[in-house]
Design a protein around this motif. Structure first.
Motif, PDB file in Angstrom:
ATOM      1  N   MET A  69     -33.221 -80.362 -19.419  1.00 25.46           N
ATOM      2  CA  MET A  69     -33.269 -81.380 -20.632  1.00 25.46           C
ATOM      3  C   MET A  69     -32.755 -80.920 -21.730  1.00 25.46           C
ATOM      4  O   MET A  69     -33.370 -79.888 -22.206  1.00 25.46           O
ATOM      5  CB  MET A  69     -34.616 -82.129 -20.679  1.00 25.46           C
ATOM      6  CG  MET A  69     -35.459 -82.204 -19.230  1.00 25.46           C
ATOM      7  SD  MET A  69     -34.755 -83.736 -18.494  1.00 25.46           S
ATOM      8  CE  MET A  69     -34.996 -85.176 -19.274  1.00 25.46           C
ATOM      9  N   LEU A  70     -31.863 -81.623 -22.273  1.00 24.67           N
ATOM     10  CA  LEU A  70     -31.062 -81.227 -23.652  1.00 24.67           C
ATOM     11  C   LEU A  70     -31.216 -82.485 -24.366  1.00 24.67           C
ATOM     12  O   LEU A  70     -30.526 -83.524 -23.990  1.00 24.67           O
ATOM     13  CB  LEU A  70     -29.580 -80.978 -23.383  1.00 24.67           C
ATOM     14  CG  LEU A  70     -29.015 -80.448 -24.943  1.00 24.67           C
ATOM     15  CD1 LEU A  70     -29.515 -79.555 -25.608  1.00 24.67           C
ATOM     16  CD2 LEU A  70     -27.411 -79.938 -24.627  1.00 24.67           C
ATOM     17  N   ASP A  71     -32.094 -82.352 -25.270  1.00 25.72           N
ATOM     18  CA  ASP A  71     -32.454 -83.513 -26.234  1.00 25.72           C
ATOM     19  C   ASP A  71     -32.796 -84.859 -25.406  1.00 25.72           C
ATOM     20  O   ASP A  71     -32.365 -85.987 -25.578  1.00 25.72           O
ATOM     21  CB  ASP A  71     -31.246 -83.808 -27.314  1.00 25.72           C
ATOM     22  CG  ASP A  71     -31.021 -82.768 -28.019  1.00 25.72           C
ATOM     23  OD1 ASP A  71     -31.873 -82.237 -28.501  1.00 25.72           O
ATOM     24  OD2 ASP A  71     -29.708 -82.690 -28.532  1.00 25.72           O
ATOM     25  N   GLY A  72     -33.698 -84.558 -24.365  1.00 25.86           N
ATOM     26  CA  GLY A  72     -34.229 -85.550 -23.459  1.00 25.86           C
ATOM     27  C   GLY A  72     -33.240 -86.004 -22.344  1.00 25.86           C
ATOM     28  O   GLY A  72     -33.643 -86.841 -21.723  1.00 25.86           O
ATOM     29  N   VAL A  73     -32.214 -85.299 -22.192  1.00 23.05           N
ATOM     30  CA  VAL A  73     -31.191 -85.989 -21.140  1.00 23.05           C
ATOM     31  C   VAL A  73     -30.980 -84.785 -20.169  1.00 23.05           C
ATOM     32  O   VAL A  73     -30.733 -83.629 -20.526  1.00 23.05           O
ATOM     33  CB  VAL A  73     -29.845 -86.195 -21.737  1.00 23.05           C
ATOM     34  CG1 VAL A  73     -28.542 -86.825 -20.654  1.00 23.05           C
ATOM     35  CG2 VAL A  73     -29.655 -87.425 -22.907  1.00 23.05           C
ATOM     36  N   ASP A  74     -31.257 -85.041 -18.904  1.00 20.07           N
ATOM     37  CA  ASP A  74     -30.882 -84.206 -17.794  1.00 20.07           C
ATOM     38  C   ASP A  74     -29.656 -83.887 -17.560  1.00 20.07           C
ATOM     39  O   ASP A  74     -28.715 -84.582 -17.386  1.00 20.07           O
ATOM     40  CB  ASP A  74     -31.634 -84.729 -16.527  1.00 20.07           C
ATOM     41  CG  ASP A  74     -31.810 -83.512 -15.422  1.00 20.07           C
ATOM     42  OD1 ASP A  74     -31.378 -82.512 -15.750  1.00 20.07           O
ATOM     43  OD2 ASP A  74     -32.282 -83.791 -14.371  1.00 20.07           O
ATOM     44  N   MET A  75     -29.274 -82.575 -17.947  1.00 22.21           N
ATOM     45  CA  MET A  75     -28.134 -82.062 -17.684  1.00 22.21           C
ATOM     46  C   MET A  75     -27.572 -81.138 -16.574  1.00 22.21           C
ATOM     47  O   MET A  75     -26.977 -80.343 -16.438  1.00 22.21           O
ATOM     48  CB  MET A  75     -27.594 -81.233 -18.953  1.00 22.21           C
ATOM     49  CG  MET A  75     -27.743 -81.843 -20.359  1.00 22.21           C
ATOM     50  SD  MET A  75     -27.037 -83.158 -20.528  1.00 22.21           S
ATOM     51  CE  MET A  75     -25.159 -82.409 -20.964  1.00 22.21           C
ATOM     52  N   ALA A  76     -28.543 -81.193 -15.699  1.00 25.45           N
ATOM     53  CA  ALA A  76     -28.566 -80.224 -14.117  1.00 25.45           C
ATOM     54  C   ALA A  76     -27.379 -80.225 -13.464  1.00 25.45           C
ATOM     55  O   ALA A  76     -26.946 -79.164 -13.083  1.00 25.45           O
ATOM     56  CB  ALA A  76     -29.965 -80.363 -13.406  1.00 25.45           C
ATOM     57  N   GLN A  77     -26.824 -81.549 -13.391  1.00 20.67           N
ATOM     58  CA  GLN A  77     -25.881 -81.597 -12.553  1.00 20.67           C
ATOM     59  C   GLN A  77     -24.562 -81.956 -13.497  1.00 20.67           C
ATOM     60  O   GLN A  77     -23.345 -82.388 -13.073  1.00 20.67           O
ATOM     61  CB  GLN A  77     -26.119 -82.769 -11.765  1.00 20.67           C
ATOM     62  CG  GLN A  77     -27.195 -82.904 -10.833  1.00 20.67           C
ATOM     63  CD  GLN A  77     -27.179 -81.614  -9.991  1.00 20.67           C
ATOM     64  OE1 GLN A  77     -26.026 -81.011  -9.327  1.00 20.67           O
ATOM     65  NE2 GLN A  77     -28.399 -80.876  -9.882  1.00 20.67           N
ATOM     66  N   THR A  78     -24.542 -81.791 -14.810  1.00 24.30           N
ATOM     67  CA  THR A  78     -23.215 -81.957 -15.650  1.00 24.30           C
ATOM     68  C   THR A  78     -22.560 -80.509 -15.756  1.00 24.30           C
ATOM     69  O   THR A  78     -22.960 -79.304 -15.835  1.00 24.30           O
ATOM     70  CB  THR A  78     -23.966 -82.308 -17.133  1.00 24.30           C
ATOM     71  OG1 THR A  78     -24.793 -83.400 -16.883  1.00 24.30           O
ATOM     72  CG2 THR A  78     -23.008 -82.710 -18.179  1.00 24.30           C
ATOM     73  N   PRO A  79     -21.262 -80.723 -15.612  1.00 27.05           N
ATOM     74  CA  PRO A  79     -20.387 -79.427 -15.640  1.00 27.05           C
ATOM     75  C   PRO A  79     -20.575 -78.957 -17.175  1.00 27.05           C
ATOM     76  O   PRO A  79     -20.877 -79.370 -18.041  1.00 27.05           O
ATOM     77  CB  PRO A  79     -19.143 -79.955 -15.514  1.00 27.05           C
ATOM     78  CG  PRO A  79     -19.014 -81.591 -15.716  1.00 27.05           C
ATOM     79  CD  PRO A  79     -20.372 -81.855 -15.584  1.00 27.05           C
ATOM     80  N   PRO A  80     -20.199 -77.564 -17.166  1.00 25.05           N
ATOM     81  CA  PRO A  80     -20.561 -76.822 -18.441  1.00 25.05           C
ATOM     82  C   PRO A  80     -19.708 -77.337 -19.666  1.00 25.05           C
ATOM     83  O   PRO A  80     -20.396 -77.202 -20.768  1.00 25.05           O
ATOM     84  CB  PRO A  80     -19.991 -75.459 -18.196  1.00 25.05           C
ATOM     85  CG  PRO A  80     -20.086 -75.211 -16.619  1.00 25.05           C
ATOM     86  CD  PRO A  80     -19.921 -76.618 -16.084  1.00 25.05           C
ATOM     87  N   HIS A  81     -18.665 -77.653 -19.378  1.00 24.60           N
ATOM     88  CA  HIS A  81     -17.635 -78.080 -20.705  1.00 24.60           C
ATOM     89  C   HIS A  81     -18.217 -79.647 -21.272  1.00 24.60           C
ATOM     90  O   HIS A  81     -17.578 -80.037 -22.082  1.00 24.60           O
ATOM     91  CB  HIS A  81     -16.191 -78.411 -20.343  1.00 24.60           C
ATOM     92  CG  HIS A  81     -15.966 -79.371 -19.288  1.00 24.60           C
ATOM     93  ND1 HIS A  81     -16.182 -79.349 -17.822  1.00 24.60           N
ATOM     94  CD2 HIS A  81     -15.616 -80.651 -19.564  1.00 24.60           C
ATOM     95  CE1 HIS A  81     -15.718 -80.203 -17.208  1.00 24.60           C
ATOM     96  NE2 HIS A  81     -15.302 -81.188 -18.089  1.00 24.60           N
TER      97      HIS A  81
END
Length: 382
Positions: A69-81
């Motif tokens: 979670m980054l600022d409450g949003v799940d980024m687990a499947q989000t690409p690095p860029h």
């Protein structure tokens, strides 16, 4: 010169994070909360899972299970860029054919910015790391410490909310590493970005961090401010790994007057910290700087007869190796006062363990085997 601009740090939360490479579990159910603007360190030996955890936050590895979670949003499947994070690596990854200014500006070329805006942002970033006037130099013309600052400027120029640092001081000599530890912490406080720092170096973690997570076997052993983790280790593993600690096997008889009565062979001592209610086989630990060496005939509680095995001069302290009467060997640090060595090899002494410095830890038995970096690399490649 451009004045440094404050940047907002992001909040990072890891929820039940797991990473498996085939049958190898590199990260095993990690839960961490890192508030905005904190300098947070992941500390542990090679293969403990700290770098794999960092790579999952960066997006270079996808978690097998769990949330990032980054600022409450799940980024687990989000690409690095597409993550508002940036990474500084141990080898800095500078482009040798570009000068300092172009290295720092590299990521800005993909932004909708004018040349003047890019120049201004590069100037501000170089001001932050105190490299004004180095714009035209190539990486080969810089010292290791200067290259590290360029890598930091290149990461910070993109205004990330979280900066990930993977042992960035590891390639530097000891004296420069100590100096840059202070500079890094000062810089982090100035810019306000959340720093997540990976290291196996205990001194680095203690010097720079607001909080430390000590890792082993892909799990977090203890989390807390440096002073808490150092002074109040929760497990024998943490006590042994973080700094120098004397770990001794003992028998606990249970609490007595708010302290634990423990036996070192035939000698009874009282420990005022840790699992004071424990009974049976335990470990007791004490830091070498907290032990007192006294004359052989000293009286009072928590004193054990001993003999000096060796005295080692290491500058600011004397490192004294002592054999206790029941057979344990311990290390004692004595402040160097500039006088003649107060102890000699073979000298009988009395060792005083202050009860408020003596901690009882339940002996949990042998550690679970964990994956090494070579295991995870092999499994990932396969």
């Amino acid at each position: 010169m451009y004045a440094p601009a404050a940047m907002a740090g992001g909040t990072v939360q890891l929820v039940d994070l797991v990473k498996r490479f085939g049958e190898v579990t590199a990260v095993d159910g990690v839960n961490l909360q890192m508030p905005a603007g904190e300098f947070f360190s992941l500390l542990g030996p090679s293969g403990c899972g700290k770098t794999t955890t960092l790579r999952m936050i960066a997006g270079f590895e996808r978690p097998t299970e769990g949330a990032i979670m980054l600022d409450g949003v799940d980024m687990a499947q989000t690409p690095p860029h597409k993550r508002d994070v940036n990474t500084v690596f141990q080898n800095y990854a500078l482009f040798p054919h570009l000068n300092v200014a172009d290295n720092v500006a590299f990521g800005l070329k993909y932004k909708d910015l004018s040349k003047d805006e890019i120049k201004a942002k590069v100037g501000e970033a170089l001001s932050l790391v105190r490299l004004e006037g180095f714009e035209k130099r190539r990486p080969s013309q810089l010292s290791g410490g200067q290259q590290q600052r360029v890598a930091l400027a290149r990461a910070l120029v993109l205004n990330p909310r979280v900066l990930l640092l993977d042992e960035p001081l590891g390639a530097l000599d000891a004296k420069l590493r100590k100096a840059l530890q202070i500079e890094l912490k000062t810089l982090q406080e100035e810019v306000g970005v959340t720093f997540i720092y990976v290291t196996h170096d205990q001194e680095e973690a203690l010097t720079m961090s607001d909080r430390i997570a000590v890792m082993s076997n892909g799990r977090v052993e203890q989390i807390g401010p440096p002073s808490d983790v150092y002074e109040s280790p929760a497990t024998a593993y943490v006590a042994d790994f973080l700094g120098v600690s004397n770990l001794m096997s003992a028998q606990a008889d249970g609490p007595e007057g708010g302290r634990s009565r423990v036996r070192l062979g035939q000698f009874a001592v009282f420990a005022g910290q840790g699992d004071v209610d424990a009974r049976g086989d335990v470990k007791i630990c004490i830091r070498p700087e907290r032990i007192l060496l006294e004359a052989q005939d000293s009286a009072g509680e928590n004193r054990v007869p001993a003999m000096i095995e060796r005295v080692v001069y290491v500058g600011s302290i004397l490192q004294v190796i002592v054999n206790l009467a029941h057979g344990e060997r311990i290390q004692v640090w004595v402040q160097n006062q500039g006088d003649a060595l107060p102890f000699q090899q073979g000298q009988p002494v009395s060792v005083h363990f202050p009860s408020d410095a003596l901690r009882v830890l339940v002996d949990l038995g042998p550690e679970v085997a964990y994956a090494t970096e070579e295991d995870t690399e092999t499994a990932a490649a396969g």
